[in-house]
Design an enzyme around this catalytic site. Structure first.
Site, short mmCIF file in Angstrom:
data_model
loop_
_atom_site.label_atom_id
_atom_site.label_comp_id
_atom_site.label_asym_id
_atom_site.label_seq_id
_atom_site.Cartn_x
_atom_site.Cartn_y
_atom_site.Cartn_z
N SER A 1 -3.60 -3.74 -0.52
CA SER A 1 -2.43 -4.34 0.11
C SER A 1 -2.83 -5.72 0.61
O SER A 1 -3.71 -5.85 1.47
CB SER A 1 -1.96 -3.45 1.27
OG SER A 1 -0.90 -4.08 1.93
N CYS B 1 -0.96 11.62 23.19
CA CYS B 1 0.27 12.23 23.69
C CYS B 1 1.29 12.37 22.56
O CYS B 1 1.48 11.47 21.77
CB CYS B 1 0.83 11.32 24.79
SG CYS B 1 2.51 11.66 25.19
N GLY C 1 0.81 -1.21 0.00
CA GLY C 1 0.00 0.00 0.00
C GLY C 1 0.84 1.27 0.00
O GLY C 1 0.54 2.23 -0.71
N THR D 1 12.13 -7.20 -10.89
CA THR D 1 11.53 -8.53 -11.06
C THR D 1 10.34 -8.68 -10.13
O THR D 1 10.42 -8.35 -8.95
CB THR D 1 12.60 -9.62 -10.79
OG1 THR D 1 13.68 -9.40 -11.68
CG2 THR D 1 12.03 -11.02 -10.99
N ASN E 1 -7.54 3.76 9.33
CA ASN E 1 -7.00 2.54 9.95
C ASN E 1 -7.00 2.59 11.47
O ASN E 1 -7.00 1.55 12.12
CB ASN E 1 -5.57 2.30 9.44
CG ASN E 1 -4.71 3.53 9.53
OD1 ASN E 1 -5.00 4.55 8.92
ND2 ASN E 1 -3.66 3.44 10.32
N HIS F 1 -1.75 -8.04 2.56
CA HIS F 1 -1.70 -8.56 3.94
C HIS F 1 -2.84 -8.05 4.80
O HIS F 1 -3.00 -8.48 5.95
CB HIS F 1 -0.33 -8.30 4.58
CG HIS F 1 -0.04 -6.87 4.97
ND1 HIS F 1 0.03 -6.47 6.28
CD2 HIS F 1 0.22 -5.78 4.23
CE1 HIS F 1 0.33 -5.17 6.31
NE2 HIS F 1 0.45 -4.73 5.08
N1 PLP Z 1 -2.72 2.94 4.18
C1 PLP Z 1 -3.42 2.49 5.22
C2 PLP Z 1 -4.75 3.10 5.52
C3 PLP Z 1 -2.94 1.45 6.02
O1 PLP Z 1 -3.63 1.02 7.07
C4 PLP Z 1 -1.66 0.90 5.71
C5 PLP Z 1 -1.06 -0.15 6.56
O2 PLP Z 1 -1.23 -0.17 7.76
C6 PLP Z 1 -0.97 1.40 4.61
C7 PLP Z 1 -1.52 2.42 3.86
C8 PLP Z 1 0.36 0.85 4.21
O3 PLP Z 1 0.23 -0.38 3.58
P1 PLP Z 1 1.46 -1.41 3.46
O4 PLP Z 1 1.65 -1.99 4.80
O5 PLP Z 1 1.01 -2.42 2.45
O6 PLP Z 1 2.62 -0.62 2.96
#
Ligand code: PLP
Length: 376
Positions: A198, A328, A70, A236, A150, A200
């Protein structure tokens, strides 16, 4: 009981995905750029994965570029667009993931563009009238606003944002890392120029992602070198990762309705149990508001307590894995830029529970029990 409630950080690999990947770690080792049989076999797997991803989001295969995740996809969209089109203005919000925020700030720092931050309220709801205002006075703008946050789970209205951007001829990139594989994205319906995935985050492997780039959207490559990915991303290819990503997204779409129902029910259970067990519990952003929040994320705000400093540690020793967050911003504890932007009270503690298809009601009950003990 060992409990994993940190699925917004990363999700466990689905065994079906591993099975699809294994041949590309064992027997199918050709370089996809080689013209011989072993190379062509691997090239075909990459192109099939591209077709699968494209089909699921209703795009054309040529609109999908595989990346290392991502972060790279966000960087590629932002830097590529601003530089290729010579845009002089960007709009984002202080609630974005650092993959977007730091990239936009770097473009500002290098003098390539001016940056404006969209206003939001104390729950993190974006002020779309402000977006109209900013775009009216700043034509030729790159807008980057995420689909779901997130940390707090807030969902933004991509259709409304995209419509405003399209009306002002702004380029709209949305970081969909947290919603890809959890909601159905259809690029024929959504007025967006870029989307991001992304693997994962939806039970695929780490270190692989993709950028959807609408046809006709010109972007120069971020990584220079060979001609892989139609000259859009040199190097690659991460073949087993790409195969795993496509398989994981296919499974996510196949089982989405069932998983959404299951996870939303776990989230509802979390909310009602926390309210019953912990006096003064609150939820950050729109986290507890169904329909306005990502169903996989619950951001809990806990009353001031001597335990708040040690929240994550105490849960960890009781084998509950979660993420924290604090408003904080001093010293080594850099804190959460999202909670700080919301103006959260630093005396309160924050825990982010993020769920997946593998979590159970018993795990929710166990986690709430461990947390409630600290506030008894
Ligand atoms: N954008 C958001 C909203 C995410 O939650 C994350 C990963 O936590 C990323 C981007 C980054 O993705 P990656 O871990 O595949 O680089």
């Amino acid at each position: 009981m060992n409990v994993y409630f940190d699925n917004a950080a990363t999700t466990p690999l689905d065994p079906e995905v591993l099975e699809a990947m294994l041949p590309f770690l064992q027997t199918h080792y050709g370089n996809p750029s080689s013209i011989h049989g072993p190379g062509r076999q691997v090239r075909a797997a990459i192109e099939n994965a591209r077709k699968t991803v494209a089909h699921l989001i209703n795009a054309a295969p040529a609109e999908i570029v595989f990346t290392s995740g991502g972060t790279e996809a966000d960087n590629y969209a932002a830097c590529g667009t601003v530089r290729t089109l010579g845009l002089r203005h960007g709009i984002t919000s202080k609630l974005e993931h650092h993959a977007v925020l730091h990239t936009m700030q770097a473009l500002e720092k290098s003098g390539e563009m001016q940056l404006s931050y969209l206003r939001h309220d104390a729950q993190g709801r974006l002020d779309l009238a402000h977006l109209e205002e900013l775009l009216a006075t700043n034509p030729r703008t790159f807008v980057s606003l995420m689909h779901a946050n997130n940390e707090i789970g807030n969902l933004n209205d991509l259709a409304a944002i995209g419509e405003i951007c399209a009306r002002h001829q702004a380029v709209f990139h949305t970081d969909t890392v947290q919603t890809m594989g959890h909601y159905k994205h259809d690029v024929q319906q959504l007025p967006v120029n870029f989307l991001v995935g992304s693997a994962h985050k939806f039970h695929g492997p780490k270190g692989v992602g993709f950028l959807y780039r609408r046809a006709g959207q010109t972007v120069d490559a971020l990584i220079q070198g060979g001609s892989q990915e139609r000259n859009q991303r040199a190097g690659t290819e991460n073949v087993y990762g790409i195969v795993g990503l496509a398989k994981a997204l296919e499974i996510a779409y196949r089982d989405m309705d069932e998983h959404q129902r299951h996870i939303q029910a776990l989230k509802d259970r979390f909310i009602s149990k926390l309210r019953a067990e912990i006096a003064g519990v609150e939820f950050n952003g729109t986290s507890a508001e169904a329909g306005q929040s990502l169903y996989t994320v619950l951001s809990v705000s806990l009353p001031p307590s001597a335990f708040n400093e040690m929240l994550l540690f105490n849960l960890d020793i009781n084998r509950v894995a979660v993420s924290g967050g604090s408003a904080c911003t001093s010293g080594a504890n850099a804190g959460s830029h999202v909670l700080s932007a919301l103006g959260c009270d630093p005396a309160r503690g924050t825990i982010r529970f993020s769920m997946s298809k593998y979590n159970t009601e018993a795990e929710v009950d166990y986690a709430v029990e461990q947390l409630a003990k600290m506030y008894a």
